[in-house]
Scaffold this active site. Structure first.
Site, PDB file in Angstrom:
ATOM      1  N   HIS B  89      -2.198  28.545  27.331  1.00 32.24           N
ATOM      2  CA  HIS B  89      -1.228  29.459  26.718  1.00 32.24           C
ATOM      3  C   HIS B  89      -1.766  29.984  25.397  1.00 32.24           C
ATOM      4  O   HIS B  89      -2.267  29.225  24.582  1.00 32.24           O
ATOM      5  CB  HIS B  89       0.100  28.745  26.462  1.00 32.24           C
ATOM      6  CG  HIS B  89       1.114  29.649  25.830  1.00 32.24           C
ATOM      7  ND1 HIS B  89       1.893  30.506  26.565  1.00 32.24           N
ATOM      8  CD2 HIS B  89       1.438  29.872  24.539  1.00 32.24           C
ATOM      9  CE1 HIS B  89       2.666  31.200  25.755  1.00 32.24           C
ATOM     10  NE2 HIS B  89       2.412  30.841  24.516  1.00 32.24           N
ATOM     11  N   ASP B 168      16.256  29.673  27.001  1.00 28.09           N
ATOM     12  CA  ASP B 168      15.312  30.406  26.150  1.00 28.09           C
ATOM     13  C   ASP B 168      15.549  31.909  26.215  1.00 28.09           C
ATOM     14  O   ASP B 168      15.426  32.602  25.213  1.00 28.09           O
ATOM     15  CB  ASP B 168      13.871  30.092  26.548  1.00 28.09           C
ATOM     16  CG  ASP B 168      12.898  30.801  25.617  1.00 28.09           C
ATOM     17  OD1 ASP B 168      12.932  30.498  24.406  1.00 28.09           O
ATOM     18  OD2 ASP B 168      12.141  31.677  26.076  1.00 28.09           O
ATOM     19  N   ARG B 175      17.586  35.478  18.739  1.00 31.36           N
ATOM     20  CA  ARG B 175      16.665  35.322  17.608  1.00 31.36           C
ATOM     21  C   ARG B 175      16.072  36.667  17.209  1.00 31.36           C
ATOM     22  O   ARG B 175      15.875  36.950  16.029  1.00 31.36           O
ATOM     23  CB  ARG B 175      15.536  34.342  17.966  1.00 31.36           C
ATOM     24  CG  ARG B 175      15.989  32.884  17.962  1.00 31.36           C
ATOM     25  CD  ARG B 175      14.972  31.992  18.656  1.00 31.36           C
ATOM     26  NE  ARG B 175      13.664  32.070  18.018  1.00 31.36           N
ATOM     27  CZ  ARG B 175      12.511  31.820  18.630  1.00 31.36           C
ATOM     28  NH1 ARG B 175      12.486  31.482  19.910  1.00 31.36           N
ATOM     29  NH2 ARG B 175      11.378  31.911  17.980  1.00 31.36           N
ATOM     30  N   SER B 190      10.535  27.236  22.375  1.00 32.25           N
ATOM     31  CA  SER B 190      10.554  28.338  23.330  1.00 32.25           C
ATOM     32  C   SER B 190       9.332  28.280  24.257  1.00 32.25           C
ATOM     33  O   SER B 190       9.446  28.360  25.482  1.00 32.25           O
ATOM     34  CB  SER B 190      10.600  29.658  22.557  1.00 32.25           C
ATOM     35  OG  SER B 190      10.378  30.753  23.408  1.00 32.25           O
ATOM     36  N   LYS B 194       9.099  26.245  28.395  1.00 29.33           N
ATOM     37  CA  LYS B 194       8.665  26.981  29.585  1.00 29.33           C
ATOM     38  C   LYS B 194       7.416  26.341  30.190  1.00 29.33           C
ATOM     39  O   LYS B 194       7.279  26.248  31.408  1.00 29.33           O
ATOM     40  CB  LYS B 194       8.429  28.452  29.233  1.00 29.33           C
ATOM     41  CG  LYS B 194       9.746  29.192  28.985  1.00 29.33           C
ATOM     42  CD  LYS B 194       9.549  30.648  28.616  1.00 29.33           C
ATOM     43  CE  LYS B 194       9.073  30.777  27.193  1.00 29.33           C
ATOM     44  NZ  LYS B 194       9.013  32.169  26.714  1.00 29.33           N
TER      45      LYS B 194
END
Lengths: 443, 443
Positions: B89, B168, B175, B190, B194
């Protein structure tokens, strides 16, 4: 956002306050305007309120917020009414019936007293609810009627009917559900924007401190008092703040008609010492704010003389009649709503009363029907407590500390349990508390 | 609130965090459950998010929030697929096409790479948008198809179709409008909720730092990296974090099809040094996280060998075909969407490239159609920039620093103006930046 200044953006305003920066006048204006118009959403306002809660507002930001909130609605001008007009505001407590005594006292000294008051909130009673225990009393006056009663009688107390500070109505409802009520700048802006919307010459702020106050700690009460006096003075109004004791209920009676009766007794010269001490101090500050006295002790003497003359009681009767109430209540308390049940709370031991937790007394008053749990709840106007002993008083085992009045016998035991825990008796002598801690005025 | 635990109250939870106190696991659970069910309102969630933004979350609260958010939706089990499964990621940047190169490289070394990716966000490009520049490419696979491609090809990249972390989705949208995006614990929860919803054996986190990163300062990037690695490890996943440079765009190409072409060139052995340095480091960390290598340098050598074998390019073709794309693009770039206009940006002076502000390059890419201003905007898949010079390179006055590709000639001048300001040329020699700053792994 079409109607708003395009140079601003609510996200950037939230970001700035989040990061502890100062907001400009225009940014505060953009927020209040946008929120009143529903162009800024509740969730954005909630984020900004929390940022303000944690980061605070400086004096300039607070003065701007107060002014801009005030300008979000109507202003009531009192310029066409002769004489000085002085308002008194209390931050709220238990047994606080000073408005009913101080207003005719001050009016009897030639200063007009216009008050826009509220309903019960949390554990505290509401001035309007107390007035409504007087049969026939109308607390919904339009602006013309408000001014007419003030002019004719010298005092008036009613609810807001004009569109005063709509920004506060929206913001208060939001603060109530987002844990942002107890912020000194937000409390100050909420109170002062409404006070400033009424065209008085000055105001006296009674900031309560102790177990029954919204600010329990002296330090916080001082900060709120300082902040409100500075905000009032910045707006060009003579503003005097007093910090008074709310660690035990004020006076002997708690509950709507019970408090009105105690106020009438006070106007007849039979008020309890603690209540009268606070009343005379606030009244003297009102005469000073009006400029009719410059020496505080002199002002106190003047009020004591006025009380003895009987004129304040006459004004109070006239006030009740002018707002459609039955002024005969002043002579016949059986005209008030009555309670079917009376029950004493007896002392478990002999000694001195050490503490009467005012918050718990306020909650117990709700338990027996004198206040509201929810906005929609009906009030039992006769319900309440009459204290026979206060902090510092000697008491014998089995003697009644207080009497409970209610129409709902099922709630008596619960209230007694709560009150037992709220009242402490000491073996050692306890001194009477000081009632007025500080007075704050611009020099 | 009937379905929720009656021992909790959202106002009290907001109050606790507002005052800097620690929230219990049950309080966090109550908040997430209530918010997903719309029983807790947006404005209450906004107040709590702002309190979390300012007061922070400790490690225990963050691990709980991540876990509870993850459990708000579906979990994709990969247990029935043989071999180690490692996810990568990136926190997002400009020109970041590492996923397309590192996935087949790592897959060629026997480790399966499942990725659920996103769209462009702010100034950064989106992995899914880049893939969609390949004609026919399907990035909406259901869970079965996702697993089948992973099993057959060894890698898969698509969007979320399963109901992964609905908490989320709601929180992120809130947000975004309440200035609470840039909070390290909220970003971490967040991302990690995931990532943890996908049943991998471990993950490698590429935390970007510099002008084109969401965290521009090394200190913040380090904090985010540390927080995410700790959260991943607490959830029982091998998690390795790298902090890599995003002060200038990564590689030479910025824009959707341009980045896919650069990735294919990289798989053919023609990748630019900065891009390959980051790719090999992340790939080596993935092999370490999978446990197939224990020595980092050994892992790097293995990936370099794999690249030379041509196997990764074969896997990439197979991946395209498996997701219905036209794999012939790998040999014929004219099959990609083309741009009618090409325009060089020429150097104003002779010297060394000192800075290429990645944020401004990302914003210029949006200007010429390569990204979205609003969610609904269409993308010009062929639009973008090809850099001929990067930081540290020598350049002569009049020589092209980069070429602009677009179908909208009207936006070229604006983009050139922005790029001119974003690129600095120095008289003195400038060294090439270090690409990988730190690697963080649990020992």
């Amino acid at each position: 956002m079409n109607n708003l200044n395009n140079n601003f953006n609510i996200s950037e305003i939230i970001t700035r306050k989040r990061d502890g920066l100062e907001l400009s006048t225009d940014e505060i204006q953009y927020f209040i305007d946008g929120y009143v118009k529903d162009e800024i959403k509740d969730y954005q306002a909630a984020a900004l309120l929390m940022a303000i809660y944690i980061r605070g507002l400086n004096g300039r930001e607070l003065a701007d917020l107060t002014q801009i909130m005030m300008l979000s609605g109507d202003h009531i001008s009192l310029d066409d009414i002769e004489g000085k007009k002085i308002d008194k505001h209390s931050t709220g407590g238990v047994g606080d019936k000073v408005s009913f005594i101080v207003s005719p006292l001050v009016a009897a000294s030639g200063v007009k007293v216009p008050m826009l008051s509220g309903r019960s909130l949390g554990h505290t009673g509401g001035t309007l609810d107390k007035l409504e225990s007087i049969p026939g009393m109308n607390i919904s006056l339009d602006t013309d009627a408000f001014k007419r009663v003030l002019k004719d009688v010298g005092m008036v107390i009613c609810g807001q009917t004009a569109n005063i500070v709509p920004a506060d109505r929206k913001l208060y409802a939001l603060r109530d559900t987002t844990a942002t009520v107890n912020s000194i700048p937000l409390i100050c802006a909420s109170i002062m924007s409404k006070k400033l919307a009424l065209g008085t010459d000055g105001m006296v702020l009674d900031v309560k401190t102790g177990s029954g106050a919204f600010m329990r700690k002296m330090e916080d009460s001082m900060e709120l008092c300082k902040t409100m006096v500075a905000t009032g003075e910045k707006a060009g109004r003579t503003t005097i703040g007093l910090i008074t004791d709310m660690d035990q209920p004020l006076g002997n009676n708690v509950g709507n008609s019970l408090e009105i009766m105690e106020s009438i007794e006070a106007l007849k010269g039979n008020g309890p010492a603690d209540l009268m001490e606070v009343t005379f101090h606030l009244g003297a500050a009102m005469l000073m704010a009006a400029g009719v006295e410059t020496d505080f002790n002199q002002a106190m003497v003047r009020l004591e003389k006025a009380l003895k003359s009987g004129e304040p009681l006459r004004i109070f009767r006239e006030f009740i009649a002018a707002q459609e109430g039955n002024a005969a209540v002043c002579d016949d308390y059986s005209l008030f709503p009555q309670c079917k049940f009376q029950e004493p709370l007896k002392a478990k031991s002999t000694g001195y009363i050490e503490k009467i937790d005012a918050y718990e007394v306020g909650m117990a008053a709700i338990d027996i029907g004198a206040g509201r749990r929810k906005k929609e709840d009906a009030i039992d106007y006769g319900a309440g407590f009459v204290f026979h002993k206060k902090v510092g008083d000697k008491i014998k085992k089995g003697e009644a500390i207080l009497t409970i009045y209610t129409n709902n016998p099922g709630c008596i035991e619960g209230a007694k349990e709560r009150l037992k825990k709220a009242i402490l008796i000491s073996d050692e002598k306890v001194s009477k508390p000081k009632m007025v801690h500080f007075m704050l005025q611009k020099q």
